[in-house]
Write a protein that holds these residues in place. Structure first.
Motif, short mmCIF file in Angstrom:
data_model
loop_
_atom_site.label_atom_id
_atom_site.label_comp_id
_atom_site.label_asym_id
_atom_site.label_seq_id
_atom_site.Cartn_x
_atom_site.Cartn_y
_atom_site.Cartn_z
N GLN A 129 22.25 57.89 37.97
CA GLN A 129 23.07 57.96 39.19
C GLN A 129 22.19 57.82 40.43
O GLN A 129 22.58 57.18 41.40
CB GLN A 129 23.86 59.27 39.25
N ASP A 130 20.99 58.40 40.40
CA ASP A 130 20.07 58.31 41.54
C ASP A 130 19.51 56.88 41.70
O ASP A 130 19.30 56.42 42.81
CB ASP A 130 18.89 59.28 41.38
N ASP A 131 19.25 56.23 40.58
CA ASP A 131 18.58 54.93 40.61
C ASP A 131 19.50 53.74 40.87
O ASP A 131 19.08 52.75 41.46
CB ASP A 131 17.84 54.68 39.29
N VAL A 132 20.73 53.83 40.42
CA VAL A 132 21.63 52.67 40.50
C VAL A 132 22.38 52.65 41.84
O VAL A 132 22.72 53.69 42.38
CB VAL A 132 22.62 52.68 39.30
N THR A 133 22.59 51.45 42.35
CA THR A 133 23.32 51.29 43.60
C THR A 133 24.81 51.09 43.31
O THR A 133 25.19 50.67 42.20
CB THR A 133 22.81 50.08 44.40
N ASP A 134 25.62 51.34 44.31
CA ASP A 134 27.06 51.07 44.18
C ASP A 134 27.29 49.59 43.90
O ASP A 134 28.17 49.22 43.11
CB ASP A 134 27.81 51.48 45.45
N GLU A 135 26.49 48.74 44.53
CA GLU A 135 26.63 47.30 44.34
C GLU A 135 26.38 46.91 42.88
O GLU A 135 27.10 46.09 42.32
CB GLU A 135 25.67 46.55 45.26
N ARG A 136 25.40 47.53 42.27
CA ARG A 136 25.10 47.21 40.87
C ARG A 136 26.24 47.66 39.96
O ARG A 136 26.61 46.95 39.02
CB ARG A 136 23.79 47.84 40.44
N ILE A 137 26.78 48.84 40.22
CA ILE A 137 27.91 49.33 39.42
C ILE A 137 29.09 48.38 39.59
O ILE A 137 29.72 47.97 38.62
CB ILE A 137 28.30 50.76 39.82
N PHE A 138 29.37 48.00 40.85
CA PHE A 138 30.46 47.06 41.14
C PHE A 138 30.26 45.75 40.38
O PHE A 138 31.17 45.24 39.73
CB PHE A 138 30.54 46.80 42.64
N ASN A 139 29.05 45.20 40.46
CA ASN A 139 28.75 43.94 39.78
C ASN A 139 28.87 44.06 38.26
O ASN A 139 29.32 43.13 37.59
CB ASN A 139 27.37 43.42 40.17
N SER A 140 28.48 45.20 37.73
CA SER A 140 28.62 45.41 36.29
C SER A 140 30.09 45.45 35.88
O SER A 140 30.47 44.90 34.84
CB SER A 140 27.94 46.72 35.87
N ILE A 141 30.90 46.09 36.70
CA ILE A 141 32.33 46.15 36.42
C ILE A 141 32.94 44.75 36.47
O ILE A 141 33.66 44.34 35.56
CB ILE A 141 33.06 47.08 37.42
N MET A 142 32.63 44.02 37.50
CA MET A 142 33.27 42.72 37.69
C MET A 142 32.69 41.62 36.78
O MET A 142 33.42 40.78 36.29
CB MET A 142 33.16 42.28 39.15
N ASN A 143 31.37 41.65 36.56
CA ASN A 143 30.71 40.56 35.83
C ASN A 143 30.26 40.93 34.42
O ASN A 143 29.79 40.07 33.68
CB ASN A 143 29.50 40.07 36.62
N GLY A 144 30.34 42.20 34.08
CA GLY A 144 29.87 42.65 32.77
C GLY A 144 28.36 42.81 32.74
O GLY A 144 27.67 42.52 33.72
N ARG A 145 27.87 43.30 31.62
CA ARG A 145 26.42 43.47 31.43
C ARG A 145 26.10 43.21 29.99
O ARG A 145 26.79 43.67 29.10
CB ARG A 145 25.97 44.87 31.81
N SER A 146 25.02 42.51 29.77
CA SER A 146 24.61 42.27 28.39
C SER A 146 23.15 42.67 28.16
O SER A 146 22.64 42.52 27.07
CB SER A 146 24.81 40.80 28.02
N VAL A 147 22.50 43.18 29.20
CA VAL A 147 21.09 43.56 29.07
C VAL A 147 20.94 44.76 28.15
O VAL A 147 20.20 44.72 27.18
CB VAL A 147 20.48 43.87 30.46
N ARG A 148 21.65 45.83 28.42
CA ARG A 148 21.52 47.05 27.64
C ARG A 148 22.59 47.13 26.56
O ARG A 148 22.37 47.67 25.50
CB ARG A 148 21.63 48.26 28.56
N GLY A 149 23.76 46.65 26.86
CA GLY A 149 24.87 46.75 25.92
C GLY A 149 25.76 45.53 26.00
O GLY A 149 25.31 44.46 26.39
N ASN A 150 26.98 45.72 25.62
CA ASN A 150 27.92 44.60 25.60
C ASN A 150 29.13 44.90 26.47
O ASN A 150 30.27 44.87 25.99
CB ASN A 150 28.37 44.33 24.16
N MET A 151 28.91 45.16 27.73
CA MET A 151 30.03 45.46 28.62
C MET A 151 30.70 44.16 29.06
O MET A 151 30.05 43.27 29.58
CB MET A 151 29.55 46.22 29.85
#
Length: 124
Positions: A78-100
């Motif tokens: 929570q301290d390290d991540v920005t709101d923008e990164r969370i937003f981008n993960s929600i909208m664009n997904g993430r495949s680096v750590r998992g399969n969001m």
């Protein structure tokens, strides 16, 4: 003369009550809007996020463990991540750590921003 004075006092009194009621109405409307947004974020979270991240945000679900879902309660994350990164993960997904998956086809920007705030509220 007394009738005119009484009429003026009544008009002023009614005007004052109307303006106070109007301000109260605005406050109630604004409060309702905030509650609707918060409720909406909770509903969105339950609909799209709970299966992996769990209702408490700890990602202890079987699907969450399998897909390496993020534990939203981790203070360091929570301290390290920005709101923008969370937003981008929600909208664009993430495949680096998992399969969001990406949710840009299911959520608008306002809903994604509401989810960002909701995720921030899961901090442990």
């Amino acid at each position: 003369m007394m009738r005119v004075y009484s009429a003026v006092v009544i008009v002023i009194f009614v005007a004052a009550l109307t303006s106070v009621a109007g301000f109260a109405g605005v406050a109630v409307y604004a409060s309702t809007q905030r509650n609707d947004t918060a409720r909406s974020a909770a509903q969105l979270y339950r609909r799209y996020c709970v299966s992996c991240h769990g209702s408490d945000g700890r990602a202890k679900t079987s699907k969450g463990k399998f897909s390496h879902a993020r534990d939203f309660t981790e203070a360091q994350w929570q301290d390290d991540v920005t709101d923008e990164r969370i937003f981008n993960s929600i909208m664009n997904g993430r495949s680096v750590r998992g399969n969001m998956p990406a949710f840009s086809n299911k959520l608008n920007q306002e809903e994604a921003n509401a989810l960002v705030k909701f995720v921030r509220g899961l901090r442990g």
